[in-house]
Design a protein around this motif. Sequence first.
Motif, short mmCIF file in Angstrom:
data_model
loop_
_atom_site.label_atom_id
_atom_site.label_comp_id
_atom_site.label_asym_id
_atom_site.label_seq_id
_atom_site.Cartn_x
_atom_site.Cartn_y
_atom_site.Cartn_z
N CYS A 27 0.83 -1.21 0.00
CA CYS A 27 0.00 0.00 0.00
C CYS A 27 0.86 1.26 0.00
O CYS A 27 2.04 1.22 0.39
CB CYS A 27 -0.94 0.01 1.20
N GLU A 34 1.88 -2.22 7.06
CA GLU A 34 0.81 -3.03 6.46
C GLU A 34 1.17 -4.52 6.54
O GLU A 34 0.35 -5.35 6.94
CB GLU A 34 0.61 -2.63 5.00
N LYS A 224 -13.82 -11.66 8.63
CA LYS A 224 -13.41 -10.32 8.19
C LYS A 224 -13.04 -9.52 9.43
O LYS A 224 -13.83 -9.47 10.38
CB LYS A 224 -14.59 -9.61 7.55
N LYS A 226 -10.79 -5.76 10.88
CA LYS A 226 -10.42 -4.41 10.45
C LYS A 226 -9.21 -4.46 9.50
O LYS A 226 -8.23 -5.15 9.78
CB LYS A 226 -10.07 -3.59 11.70
N GLY A 227 -9.28 -3.72 8.43
CA GLY A 227 -8.18 -3.70 7.47
C GLY A 227 -7.11 -2.69 7.83
O GLY A 227 -7.19 -2.02 8.86
N ARG A 230 -6.42 2.56 4.32
CA ARG A 230 -7.70 2.91 3.70
C ARG A 230 -8.62 1.72 3.50
O ARG A 230 -9.78 1.86 3.14
CB ARG A 230 -7.44 3.51 2.32
N LYS A 231 -8.07 0.51 3.67
CA LYS A 231 -8.90 -0.67 3.41
C LYS A 231 -9.74 -1.00 4.64
O LYS A 231 -9.18 -1.17 5.73
CB LYS A 231 -8.03 -1.88 3.03
N ARG A 232 -11.05 -1.08 4.45
CA ARG A 232 -11.93 -1.30 5.60
C ARG A 232 -11.68 -2.64 6.27
O ARG A 232 -11.67 -2.76 7.49
CB ARG A 232 -13.40 -1.25 5.13
N HIS A 233 -11.48 -3.68 5.45
CA HIS A 233 -11.41 -5.03 6.01
C HIS A 233 -10.22 -5.82 5.47
O HIS A 233 -9.67 -5.51 4.42
CB HIS A 233 -12.69 -5.81 5.65
#
Length: 242
Positions: A27, A34, A224, A226-227, A230-233
């Motif tokens: 990312c 990340e 699923k 928390k990501g 910016r990625k939610r999941h």
Amino acid sequence: MELEQAQISWDENGLPHSTQFDDKYFCIENGLLESQYIFCEGNALQSRFENLSSEAPGIFIIVETGFGTGLNFCCAWQLWKQHAPQNWQLQYVSMDLYPLSQEQLKTSLALWPGITDFTQPLVKMYPSLINESRYELSFEKTRVKLVLLFDHVNDALSQLIEDKCVADAWFLDGFDPAKNPHMWSEDVFSRMAKMSNLQTTLSTFSVAGFVRRGLTAQGFTVEKIKGFGRKRHMLKGFYAKS
Ligand SMILES: C[S@@+](CC[C@H](N)C(=O)[O-])C[C@H]1O[C@@H](n2cnc3c(N)ncnc32)[C@H](O)[C@@H]1O
């Protein structure tokens, strides 16, 4: 063996971008954090390493789909060095059909000056000419072994099944499934199931429906969570079929 080398362009921040897949290797916010979050924390590696018994030495096996720049490997190795007993070995098995050259790897890993204890030895040991489909590199004598399979993911996994390799943790890190479906196919998930036991965990940045359904159909329980950035999941899971 003819291998197609990674086709990379470098963006304005010096991050590698695959022109073959029109996707990034990690990312834009912070690839290092990340990787630590999605793959190391996603597989609960720190506590699992701490809980390995020094009374009974053994081997902990991480299998990764998509070696790329080797950043995930360096993060796992750092955690291993900090938390695993001295008499255990980390075996990190990874595969790539479009390997980076040594120069591309060096440029990519130079982005992370805080982990040069790991990136520099990797760059040094990484083959300067890739003309074999399998390489085994040892670090810290034999405390860490990196097995690189330069092959299509399906063939690399089939070879590992033949070798009776069983993963303790999976790092699923192909490019975006919509752009790189070969890395996320039923063929991959069924091979993963053959290489898993009830202690095996997995994590990945992708929460695509067909990835979740495909893994579940092969006996993995996925969730699923928390990501990163910016990625939610993201997805984590474990193998649940005996
Ligand atoms: C997101 S990158 C991996 C990033 C890497 N884990 C890192 O730490 O830098 C995805 C990788 O999957 C590889 N790949 C794509 N299709 C493949 C295939 N069919 N078989 C094996 N590797 C493949 C690409 O060449 C690329 O290096």
